[in-house]
Write a protein that holds these residues in place. Structure first.
Motif, short mmCIF file in Angstrom:
data_model
loop_
_atom_site.label_atom_id
_atom_site.label_comp_id
_atom_site.label_asym_id
_atom_site.label_seq_id
_atom_site.Cartn_x
_atom_site.Cartn_y
_atom_site.Cartn_z
N LYS A 1 24.02 34.96 -23.85
CA LYS A 1 22.99 36.00 -23.92
C LYS A 1 22.31 36.01 -25.27
N GLY A 2 23.10 35.85 -26.33
CA GLY A 2 22.52 35.79 -27.67
C GLY A 2 21.62 34.58 -27.86
N GLY B 1 18.49 35.01 -26.00
CA GLY B 1 17.66 35.98 -26.73
C GLY B 1 16.82 35.36 -27.83
N ASN C 1 22.86 36.32 -37.56
CA ASN C 1 22.07 37.39 -36.94
C ASN C 1 21.54 37.05 -35.54
N VAL C 2 22.29 36.21 -34.83
CA VAL C 2 21.94 35.92 -33.43
C VAL C 2 22.59 36.97 -32.53
N LEU C 3 23.78 37.40 -32.90
CA LEU C 3 24.50 38.44 -32.18
C LEU C 3 24.76 39.62 -33.10
N GLU D 1 28.67 36.21 -23.20
CA GLU D 1 28.14 36.98 -24.32
C GLU D 1 27.39 36.07 -25.31
N LEU D 2 27.97 34.93 -25.59
CA LEU D 2 27.32 33.99 -26.52
C LEU D 2 26.03 33.45 -25.93
N LEU E 1 27.56 33.06 -35.09
CA LEU E 1 26.31 33.62 -34.56
C LEU E 1 26.06 35.03 -35.10
N VAL E 2 27.12 35.80 -35.33
CA VAL E 2 26.96 37.12 -35.93
C VAL E 2 26.47 36.96 -37.36
N LYS F 1 31.25 32.86 -32.14
CA LYS F 1 30.71 34.22 -32.19
C LYS F 1 30.57 34.68 -33.64
#
Length: 130
Positions: free
Chosen positions: A22-23, A26, A126-128, A19-20, A122-123, A119
């Motif tokens: 993928k961010g 992105g 605003n990466v995830l 999941e990390l 990153l949230v 995570k």
């Protein structure tokens, strides 16, 4: 030793790691990356499986530490501006055989906590998505 618990922890760790990634893919920070892999079954009757779990755990640690180092170098830090710290390991021969299960579980939990912290960072950046 509860191998089912170890396998489930590996699966959760891999899901969080993926999941990390993928961010980070992105936003263009990552193109190539190491992948976490592990056996989907271990036998408590097979002495080689105890070493295999350690090898799989060491690969996972290398992947997690690579991700932590990458994000640290690119300015992702906690609210206090501190970098996350990579996970350290003890050589398998130095771990008492009776304590292997606890050691494996502890290290998997430590890596999962580190990924959860990353995570959150990153949230916040605003990466995830939340």
């Amino acid at each position: 030793m509860n191998f089912l618990n170890v396998i489930n922890q590996f699966k959760q760790l891999k899901e969080s790691y993926d999941e990390l990634l993928k961010g980070l893919i992105g936003i263009g920070l990552v193109e190539e990356f190491p992948e976490i892999s592990f056996k989907d079954s271990y036998s408590r009757y097979d002495v080689n499986d105890y070493r295999q779990i350690y090898n799989d755990l060491n690969l996972a640690r290398s992947c997690v530490n690579w991700l932590i180092t990458l994000t640290n170098k690119n300015g992702f830090a906690d609210n206090d501006g501190n970098d996350l710290q990579p996970v350290d390991f003890t050589i398998i021969e130095l771990i008492d055989g009776q304590e292997l299960s606890g050691y494996y579980t502890c290290k998997l939990k430590e890596m999962q906590t580190l990924l959860d912290q990353l995570k959150a960072i990153l949230v916040e950046n605003n990466v995830l998505a939340k």
